[in-house]
Write a protein that holds these residues in place. Structure first.
Motif, PDB file in Angstrom:
ATOM      1  N   ASN A 135     -10.539 -49.884  32.755  1.00 18.62           N
ATOM      2  CA  ASN A 135     -11.361 -50.613  31.786  1.00 18.62           C
ATOM      3  C   ASN A 135     -10.537 -51.581  30.945  1.00 18.62           C
ATOM      4  N   GLN A 136      -9.225 -51.694  31.268  1.00 16.68           N
ATOM      5  CA  GLN A 136      -8.332 -52.633  30.590  1.00 16.68           C
ATOM      6  C   GLN A 136      -8.138 -52.329  29.107  1.00 16.68           C
ATOM      7  N   ILE A 137      -8.238 -51.047  28.745  1.00 16.44           N
ATOM      8  CA  ILE A 137      -7.943 -50.652  27.376  1.00 16.44           C
ATOM      9  C   ILE A 137      -6.997 -49.457  27.414  1.00 16.44           C
ATOM     10  N   CYS A 138      -6.315 -49.237  26.311  1.00 19.29           N
ATOM     11  CA  CYS A 138      -5.379 -48.119  26.173  1.00 19.29           C
ATOM     12  C   CYS A 138      -5.764 -47.335  24.929  1.00 19.29           C
ATOM     13  N   SER A 139      -5.905 -46.040  25.091  1.00 19.43           N
ATOM     14  CA  SER A 139      -6.223 -45.177  23.963  1.00 19.43           C
ATOM     15  C   SER A 139      -5.075 -44.203  23.773  1.00 19.43           C
ATOM     16  N   CYS A 140      -4.363 -44.322  22.657  1.00 22.11           N
ATOM     17  CA  CYS A 140      -3.227 -43.427  22.412  1.00 22.11           C
ATOM     18  C   CYS A 140      -2.958 -43.320  20.916  1.00 22.11           C
ATOM     19  N   ARG A 141      -2.179 -42.307  20.548  1.00 21.48           N
ATOM     20  CA  ARG A 141      -1.859 -42.057  19.142  1.00 21.48           C
ATOM     21  C   ARG A 141      -0.648 -42.875  18.707  1.00 21.48           C
ATOM     22  N   LEU A 142      -0.642 -43.204  17.429  1.00 15.78           N
ATOM     23  CA  LEU A 142       0.457 -43.982  16.868  1.00 15.78           C
ATOM     24  C   LEU A 142       1.776 -43.234  17.020  1.00 15.78           C
ATOM     25  N   HIS A 143       1.746 -41.931  16.746  1.00 18.54           N
ATOM     26  CA  HIS A 143       2.967 -41.127  16.854  1.00 18.54           C
ATOM     27  C   HIS A 143       3.446 -41.046  18.298  1.00 18.54           C
ATOM     28  N   GLU A 144       2.520 -41.093  19.237  1.00 14.02           N
ATOM     29  CA  GLU A 144       2.894 -41.050  20.646  1.00 14.02           C
ATOM     30  C   GLU A 144       3.695 -42.287  21.031  1.00 14.02           C
ATOM     31  N   VAL A 180      -7.773 -47.449  19.978  1.00 16.31           N
ATOM     32  CA  VAL A 180      -8.037 -48.090  21.263  1.00 16.31           C
ATOM     33  C   VAL A 180      -7.449 -49.489  21.204  1.00 16.31           C
ATOM     34  N   TYR A 181      -6.557 -49.799  22.138  1.00 13.26           N
ATOM     35  CA  TYR A 181      -5.880 -51.086  22.168  1.00 13.26           C
ATOM     36  C   TYR A 181      -6.336 -51.872  23.392  1.00 13.26           C
ATOM     37  N   ARG A 182      -6.672 -53.128  23.174  1.00 16.00           N
ATOM     38  CA  ARG A 182      -7.077 -54.000  24.274  1.00 16.00           C
ATOM     39  C   ARG A 182      -6.206 -55.253  24.247  1.00 16.00           C
ATOM     40  N   PRO A 183      -5.204 -55.355  25.143  1.00 15.22           N
ATOM     41  CA  PRO A 183      -4.348 -56.548  25.182  1.00 15.22           C
ATOM     42  C   PRO A 183      -5.154 -57.797  25.496  1.00 15.22           C
ATOM     43  N   VAL A 184      -4.809 -58.880  24.851  1.00 15.78           N
ATOM     44  CA  VAL A 184      -5.439 -60.176  25.085  1.00 15.78           C
ATOM     45  C   VAL A 184      -4.533 -60.981  25.990  1.00 15.78           C
ATOM     46  N   GLN A 185      -5.092 -61.632  26.998  1.00 15.37           N
ATOM     47  CA  GLN A 185      -4.284 -62.311  28.007  1.00 15.37           C
ATOM     48  C   GLN A 185      -3.488 -63.475  27.456  1.00 15.37           C
ATOM     49  N   SER A 186      -4.031 -64.216  26.520  1.00 17.44           N
ATOM     50  CA  SER A 186      -3.308 -65.351  25.959  1.00 17.44           C
ATOM     51  C   SER A 186      -3.837 -65.649  24.571  1.00 17.44           C
ATOM     52  N   SER A 187      -3.033 -66.395  23.783  1.00 22.20           N
ATOM     53  CA  SER A 187      -3.456 -66.734  22.429  1.00 22.20           C
ATOM     54  C   SER A 187      -4.662 -67.668  22.456  1.00 22.20           C
TER      55      SER A 187
END
Length: 224
Positions: A135-144, A180-187
């Motif tokens: 789904n092109q997203i990453c779900s993780c903890r800050l401490h992780e 939940v983090y979703r990288p953006v392909q370009s500015s």
């Protein structure tokens, strides 16, 4: 878009930004089957945005870490050294994860490497992209993230702030302690998107998590 493979374990080995960029430059140049290449130090330096001396130090560091094998070559005509042969030892360092059925080999593209990013921010961005699902997203903890990349939580907070502020990352906080983090392909693409609003929810059962979210909210200038 041109993709290449790299070993995501390199992100957890405490390398400097320049060493990381040199490693990725070699991954881009390597043959997909033999995992070998023979570029000159000048070509590697140009791709990694550094000088040739830095390339020499970085390749030696990667070789010592078991990620790279270097074979020196000499011209027959005059005996002078020519471009080295570089062999990426992806599978040699990946045996532990392969034995559990999980490969650390990840796919990346040219846009993943931004030499203008702070070194820690580059590591955080690459780590998040390496953890993305279908789904092109990453779900993780800050401490992780902090633990895996050998950074402090405060450093990760600053990196996330830079990535969000420069349009490289969208962040959405779930109920609980995972973001939940979703990288953006370009500015450019980021400017055309509606930004995802960050909603930080306090937890009545965990004061530490609540304090942490408040700190993140302050950094990103959002209200809880």
């Amino acid at each position: 878009m041109s993709f290449y493979l790299y070993n995501a374990q390199v992100l957890e080995m405490g390398f400097s930004k320049k060493t990381l960029l040199v490693y990725h430059a070699l991954c881009r140049m390597a043959n997909s089957k033999t995992r070998s290449c023979y570029p000159g130090k000048g070509k590697i330096a140009a791709a990694a945005g550094c000088c040739e001396k830095t390339v020499q130090r970085a390749t030696k560091t990667l070789e010592s870490a078991g990620l790279l094998r270097i074979e020196e070559k000499f011209r027959k005509a005059d005996g002078k050294q020519s471009s080295n042969d570089y062999y990426l030892l992806d599978h040699a360092t990946d045996k532990a994860s392969m034995s559990t059925g999980r490969s650390s080999m990840k796919r990346a593209d040219q846009s993943d490497l931004d030499v203008n990013l702070h070194g820690c921010s580059l590591k955080v961005l690459l780590y998040i992209k390496s953890r993305m699902g279908k789904n092109q997203i990453c779900s993780c903890r800050l401490h992780e993230i902090a633990s895996k990349l050998r950074l402090s939580v405060r450093s990760v907070q600053r990196c996330l702030n830079e990535l969000y502020r420069t349009g490289r990352l969208s962040i959405q906080t779930e109920t609980g302690s995972r973001n939940v983090y979703r990288p953006v392909q370009s500015s450019i693409q980021a400017k055309n998107q509606n930004p995802i609003r960050i909603t930080l929810q306090k937890s009545r059962t965990n004061a530490a998590v609540s304090t942490l979210y408040t700190a993140i909210a302050g950094i990103l200038r959002f209200r809880i």
